[in-house]
Design a protein around this motif. Structure first.
Motif, PDB file in Angstrom:
ATOM      1  N   GLN A 171       0.832  -1.206   0.000  1.00  0.00           N
ATOM      2  CA  GLN A 171       0.000   0.000   0.000  1.00  0.00           C
ATOM      3  C   GLN A 171       0.875   1.268   0.000  1.00  0.00           C
ATOM      4  N   VAL A 172       1.892   1.270   0.841  1.00  0.00           N
ATOM      5  CA  VAL A 172       2.781   2.444   0.938  1.00  0.00           C
ATOM      6  C   VAL A 172       3.505   2.678  -0.382  1.00  0.00           C
ATOM      7  N   VAL A 173       4.007   1.597  -0.988  1.00  0.00           N
ATOM      8  CA  VAL A 173       4.738   1.728  -2.261  1.00  0.00           C
ATOM      9  C   VAL A 173       3.823   2.289  -3.350  1.00  0.00           C
ATOM     10  N   ILE A 174       2.584   1.773  -3.436  1.00  0.00           N
ATOM     11  CA  ILE A 174       1.641   2.272  -4.448  1.00  0.00           C
ATOM     12  C   ILE A 174       1.317   3.748  -4.207  1.00  0.00           C
ATOM     13  N   LEU A 175       1.092   4.103  -2.947  1.00  0.00           N
ATOM     14  CA  LEU A 175       0.746   5.497  -2.645  1.00  0.00           C
ATOM     15  C   LEU A 175       1.906   6.441  -2.947  1.00  0.00           C
ATOM     16  N   LEU A 176       3.120   6.067  -2.511  1.00  0.00           N
ATOM     17  CA  LEU A 176       4.270   6.938  -2.746  1.00  0.00           C
ATOM     18  C   LEU A 176       4.595   7.024  -4.235  1.00  0.00           C
ATOM     19  N   GLY A 177       4.598   5.848  -4.892  1.00  0.00           N
ATOM     20  CA  GLY A 177       4.883   5.814  -6.334  1.00  0.00           C
ATOM     21  C   GLY A 177       3.832   6.575  -7.125  1.00  0.00           C
ATOM     22  N   GLY A 178       2.578   6.376  -6.783  1.00  0.00           N
ATOM     23  CA  GLY A 178       1.483   7.045  -7.483  1.00  0.00           C
ATOM     24  C   GLY A 178       1.533   8.549  -7.313  1.00  0.00           C
ATOM     25  N   ARG A 179       1.792   8.982  -6.091  1.00  0.00           N
ATOM     26  CA  ARG A 179       1.863  10.423  -5.837  1.00  0.00           C
ATOM     27  C   ARG A 179       3.052  11.041  -6.581  1.00  0.00           C
ATOM     28  N   ALA A 180       4.182  10.332  -6.598  1.00  0.00           N
ATOM     29  CA  ALA A 180       5.358  10.839  -7.313  1.00  0.00           C
ATOM     30  C   ALA A 180       5.066  10.925  -8.810  1.00  0.00           C
ATOM     31  N   TRP A 181       4.399   9.916  -9.345  1.00  0.00           N
ATOM     32  CA  TRP A 181       4.047   9.900 -10.772  1.00  0.00           C
ATOM     33  C   TRP A 181       3.096  11.046 -11.115  1.00  0.00           C
ATOM     34  N   LEU A 182       2.099  11.260 -10.260  1.00  0.00           N
ATOM     35  CA  LEU A 182       1.147  12.353 -10.496  1.00  0.00           C
ATOM     36  C   LEU A 182       1.845  13.709 -10.393  1.00  0.00           C
ATOM     37  N   ALA A 183       2.781  13.824  -9.441  1.00  0.00           N
ATOM     38  CA  ALA A 183       3.505  15.089  -9.271  1.00  0.00           C
ATOM     39  C   ALA A 183       4.390  15.379 -10.483  1.00  0.00           C
ATOM     40  N   LEU A 184       4.975  14.326 -11.068  1.00  0.00           N
ATOM     41  CA  LEU A 184       5.808  14.514 -12.253  1.00  0.00           C
ATOM     42  C   LEU A 184       4.969  14.900 -13.466  1.00  0.00           C
ATOM     43  N   ARG A 185       3.780  14.300 -13.571  1.00  0.00           N
ATOM     44  CA  ARG A 185       2.918  14.565 -14.727  1.00  0.00           C
ATOM     45  C   ARG A 185       2.333  15.974 -14.696  1.00  0.00           C
ATOM     46  N   SER A 186       1.940  16.444 -13.521  1.00  0.00           N
ATOM     47  CA  SER A 186       1.364  17.790 -13.430  1.00  0.00           C
ATOM     48  C   SER A 186       1.851  18.456 -12.149  1.00  0.00           C
ATOM     49  N   PRO A 187       3.113  18.964 -12.192  1.00  0.00           N
ATOM     50  CA  PRO A 187       3.712  19.533 -10.973  1.00  0.00           C
ATOM     51  C   PRO A 187       2.945  20.734 -10.419  1.00  0.00           C
ATOM     52  N   GLY A 188       2.280  21.480 -11.299  1.00  0.00           N
ATOM     53  CA  GLY A 188       1.541  22.661 -10.839  1.00  0.00           C
ATOM     54  C   GLY A 188       0.378  22.302  -9.929  1.00  0.00           C
ATOM     55  N   ASP A 189      -0.282  21.172 -10.219  1.00  0.00           N
ATOM     56  CA  ASP A 189      -1.471  20.780  -9.460  1.00  0.00           C
ATOM     57  C   ASP A 189      -1.152  20.468  -8.003  1.00  0.00           C
ATOM     58  N   VAL A 190       0.061  19.951  -7.766  1.00  0.00           N
ATOM     59  CA  VAL A 190       0.427  19.513  -6.412  1.00  0.00           C
ATOM     60  C   VAL A 190       0.462  20.699  -5.450  1.00  0.00           C
ATOM     61  N   ARG A 191       0.869  21.844  -5.991  1.00  0.00           N
ATOM     62  CA  ARG A 191       1.041  23.024  -5.123  1.00  0.00           C
ATOM     63  C   ARG A 191      -0.266  23.745  -4.825  1.00  0.00           C
ATOM     64  N   ILE A 192      -1.341  23.403  -5.578  1.00  0.00           N
ATOM     65  CA  ILE A 192      -2.621  24.081  -5.353  1.00  0.00           C
ATOM     66  C   ILE A 192      -3.231  23.568  -4.048  1.00  0.00           C
ATOM     67  N   PRO A 193      -3.487  24.466  -3.100  1.00  0.00           N
ATOM     68  CA  PRO A 193      -4.078  24.002  -1.828  1.00  0.00           C
ATOM     69  C   PRO A 193      -5.535  23.573  -2.042  1.00  0.00           C
ATOM     70  N   PRO A 194      -6.054  22.735  -1.161  1.00  0.00           N
ATOM     71  CA  PRO A 194      -7.461  22.332  -1.300  1.00  0.00           C
ATOM     72  C   PRO A 194      -8.371  23.552  -1.193  1.00  0.00           C
ATOM     73  N   ASP A 195      -9.376  23.619  -2.064  1.00  0.00           N
ATOM     74  CA  ASP A 195     -10.300  24.755  -1.991  1.00  0.00           C
ATOM     75  C   ASP A 195     -11.529  24.366  -1.173  1.00  0.00           C
TER      76      ASP A 195
END
Lengths: 141, 79
Positions: free
Chosen positions: A52-76
């Motif tokens: 579970q940890v590997v999937i979550l960390l890997g998935g989050r890293a992959w999403l951050a690489l694909r759209s780095p701008g989205d990661v910095r947007i705080p929750p609205d």
């Protein structure tokens, strides 16, 4: 699909991959007869959590690489409203699980049966949490 | 229930304000594009603060953006 909705689906995927096999195996091969501590159960649980940890960390890293701008947007405010609703419902599942595993089951069960029931209720609460969030994001999309 | 729904003119006001995009409006008031889309479609009711911020961006009053109107009767669109 917004970044936070992707995280919700990733979390559901990680739970499905890690804990559906775990609880299926536990249901078929109960460790009640092995006593405490059961090394087999501990290893199984460690593997499931690790996956579970590997999937979550890997998935989050992959999403951050694909759209780095989205990661910095705080929750609205909509993100926060969805989270409030999903966590509120999951809380009641968790309370129900706590009563079952901590108050009711000790009268007729012991060991890994109680542990696995508690783990199952925690995972179920997480599934409820992420499912309601995913449904809310889809319904309001 | 009152049988009324919250409607809005955000899409129209965006068009009248230089064809502002949902993302631009979202940036102005501090929400995501998806939240603006959800508000426009009536699938998410914004907080009072967000509603005032939206009205402020367009330079109009709150009741020029949001209206509280009777919901259309079921099947009315098929008549």
């Amino acid at each position: 699909m917004p970044y936070r909705e992707k995280i919700v689906w990733l979390s559901l995927f990680a739970i499905a991959v890690a804990f559906v096999p775990y609880f299926t195996y536990v249901a078929m091969m109960p460790a009640a007869s092995e006593g405490l501590p059961s090394l087999r159960q501990l290893i199984l649980y460690a593997v499931a959590t690790g996956v579970q940890v590997v999937i979550l960390l890997g998935g989050r890293a992959w999403l951050a690489l694909r759209s780095p701008g989205d990661v910095r947007i705080p929750p609205d405010e909509r993100d926060r409203a969805i989270r409030q609703k999903s966590v509120q419902t999951a809380y009641f599942v968790l309370i129900g699980g706590t009563i079952l595993a901590g108050v009711v089951m000790p009268f007729y069960s012991s060991g890994w049966e109680i542990v696995n029931t508690a783990l199952f209720m925690i995972v179920l609460a997480e599934v409820v949490n992420y499912s309601i969030a995913a449904f809310s994001y889809r319904r309001q999309a | 229930m009152s049988g009324k729904t919250l409607n809005n003119r955000i899409r129209e006001l965006r068009f009248l304000n230089g064809e502002m995009t949902q993302a631009d409006l979202g940036n102005e008031i501090g929400v995501t594009r998806q939240t603006i889309a959800a508000i426009e479609q009536g699938k998410y009711a914004p907080t009072l603060e967000a509603a005032f911020r939206i009205a402020d961006v367009f330079g109009v009053g709150l009741d020029d953006v949001f209206t509280w109107e009777a919901a259309p009767e079921k099947g009315a669109e098929h008549r």
